[in-house]
Design an enzyme around this catalytic site. Sequence first.
Site: not given
Lengths: 352, 481
Positions: B428, B425, B336, B341-342, B418, B333, B282, B339
């Site tokens: 993020h 938010d 998936k 934040c990654y 995201d 991952r 992850h 996003d």
Amino acid sequence: MIPSETFHDITPISQDDGPHPVCSIDYPKEFDEAQGYLRAIMRKDERSERALELTALCLRFNPANYTTWWFRRQCLASLSISPSNFESKFTFFGLKFIAKDLMLAAKLGGTNPKNYQVWYHRRNLLEQSFSDIKSASGTDEVGNALELVNEEIEYIATVIAEDAKNYHAWSHRQWILKAINMESKWNAEIEFINGLLEDDVRNNSAWNQRWFVTHRGSKSIPFAIDDARQELSFSICKAEQDPYNESPWKYFVAVIKEQFRLIGTTPEFASLIGVSEKALEETKANFEQESKKDGMECTNLIAAHIDILEIKGDKTSIASAIEFAKLLESRYDPVRKKYWKLRAQQLEVVTK
Amino acid sequence: MEDKRLLPMYEPGTPKYKSKYIECTTTTSLQELTEAECAPFFVSISSLDHASKLQLVRLGLLSNDHSTTIQLLRKKHGVYLRRALYKKDVQKLAGSFVTLDSSRPWMIYWTLHALDLLDDIPDEDTLVGIVHTLEACWTNVNGVDDSLGGGFSGGVGQLPHCAPTYAAVNVLCIIASCDSEEHPQSSQLALDLLKRKRNALLTWYLSLRCERMGDNEKGSMACGFRMHHDGEIDVRATYCICSVASLLNILTQELMEGMLEHVVECQTYEGGFGGEPFAEAHGGYTFCALAALQILTKVQGMKHLEESGVNLVALRDWLVHRQMAYEGGFQGRSNKLVDGCYSFWVGGAIAVLGLNGSDLPFDSGVYEDCHDSCGVTRRKSDDDDEEEDGSGLLLFHQDLLERYVLLCAQDVNGGLRDKPSKSRDFYHSCYNLSGLSVSQNVLSMKRKSSDEECDKNVLGASHPIYNIRVERVKFMIRHFH
């Protein structure tokens, strides 16, 4: 809402974050009042039924308050009076409390299955029961504990049914399986995984679980060669369903790499990797025939092939690997251009 | 003039690199939906009609109707981020934020750090208020004094917890290192607080240790850490502790014993790391594991990350495969969704590896002293033509990642998210901007293009291990080491 008579003897304590705190929250009134009483109760360290009720109320508003969860467990432990409480290294919770709190956690976790505290609460409650299974045998305690285990495994399955990749659910599931370490449960888990892969062959969490189960959760138990062959057979079969899918190819290569580390210099391994490469090439050929598309588009298949060729290590294999890497770089996987360029360069060094 | 920086090799809106599948499943359907929600944002600015361009100008996304570079909405993000930092009597966060009542130091860190990257630190009064608020979040173990240790908690009166401690210390580092002329009171208060609490932090951290028999051939001891007393053990705790302890110079032999072995056990067959051994690889946990490993190997005098026992090749391969071919951002991952934040968790991890496209060994000296230069200055490469497409030396497609953040993650009203279908938010906002900063600055010459407008988007350089600005890390070295 808790009736005020319940706490008539308690003076609520207000939150003291200084005269001009930043990042203040406009707390809902009901929560603010409940927290006021909870602060007072915690200062007294009163571990009672009414304290328990208060924590449940506060947790409804903020299920991530790890301090409230901790205090709740303190209350549960105190209310579960048992002589063994003093010797046990685990906090002993009475069975009825465990059952009730698992339900509460399920309710609070239901809307936000990504909450750490809720899952940790479950783990903490159950730890004692699992230790009972391991130490005792053929007693009522074991029966009760086993029932709890089965119910918990069922519960996790329901969460996974709603969100097949829920990280906490899978972690929790791994923890239980390893803690009880029963052959019947390990075997049942393979069936569970297979079912999920039937639903969605791209469920990477299920693939990861398969690696966990087949290794019995230990790095010291790698595959014997027969098991490796079985896993290779399984993963390539799934890869064939959709060769674009990354998950089975990663698994496939990982099985080979594990064997390489263990028996890489043996003729058995040479045979294994030869068979594997053939199977991969067949998958690619079938894909091209059926879809009328260029097999190079299946970049995850090609990446797996490159890994295999690199392990084989002979001149021809390395030359092919370099060719593939250059094609991925220039045409088929441009987002990873720099990476494929590096791979080709590193392979070229090997040739020299 | 061709806009090289925006879409170097993709044609706008082309489905060529969308994900493909033979068999339709839940995963493929969700992926298709995500690609569909991003697609409208991938347009060639120059091909837009005049009215649409004016609309973008009005929103602040374009500086004028001749421009072709999407702007970072600095002012709007600044206004949004400040919401978390008003004093109680001025403005409070809405009641719905009660679910973050155990993450107040986090909210302060996410917003202050983001503002710092935007070169928009709030005023002295606010910074003083922040330090006092964090001090109110300090809890000691015995309830009387710090003699048995203590840490920062998620909120006043709560138990100390590794995550808000990490956040609080990062905030205090930011403030402590502020210019003492501009911020005379706050910088002193912050530095004092850190000095006063460092011993208590070490005591508390030692009490969170969980030793066990390592699951490795040597059978050596491995040691994980709980996030708080009677709390969960996972690799985030190891990172939070390594980060704070190395900044404050309390990373002792005793504290470190078994840490490395535990982290290494969390690497999976895929090459990334999970939260616990055997948990799925992850992005978030991989960042934590790798950053912790980098700190540990450096402090323990190892020259190369490989000496820790980690499989760096497998890790590298896993990380680069998290970048989405169509969207450009990262997934957390395999199989998936993308996003924002990654952008930091994965992009930052790749930066930590210090990898680039050239044939250099993994630890080629860029992180010789990872506290110092952090590779902000460009390394000489034999193949200087590499820079031609402006894509930088990190081992991921930097232009496409930046495109994702600027086009898909920005909320036109301020803040970042995201993906387009999600709301903005603070979390993020922080990690999208941190990822953007890493992509723009680490191992890359500040990419001076002929386009001033691109340069306006360049953020302050965040250190990919600690995720605070590099100069603030340097300050901590000077004062605590």
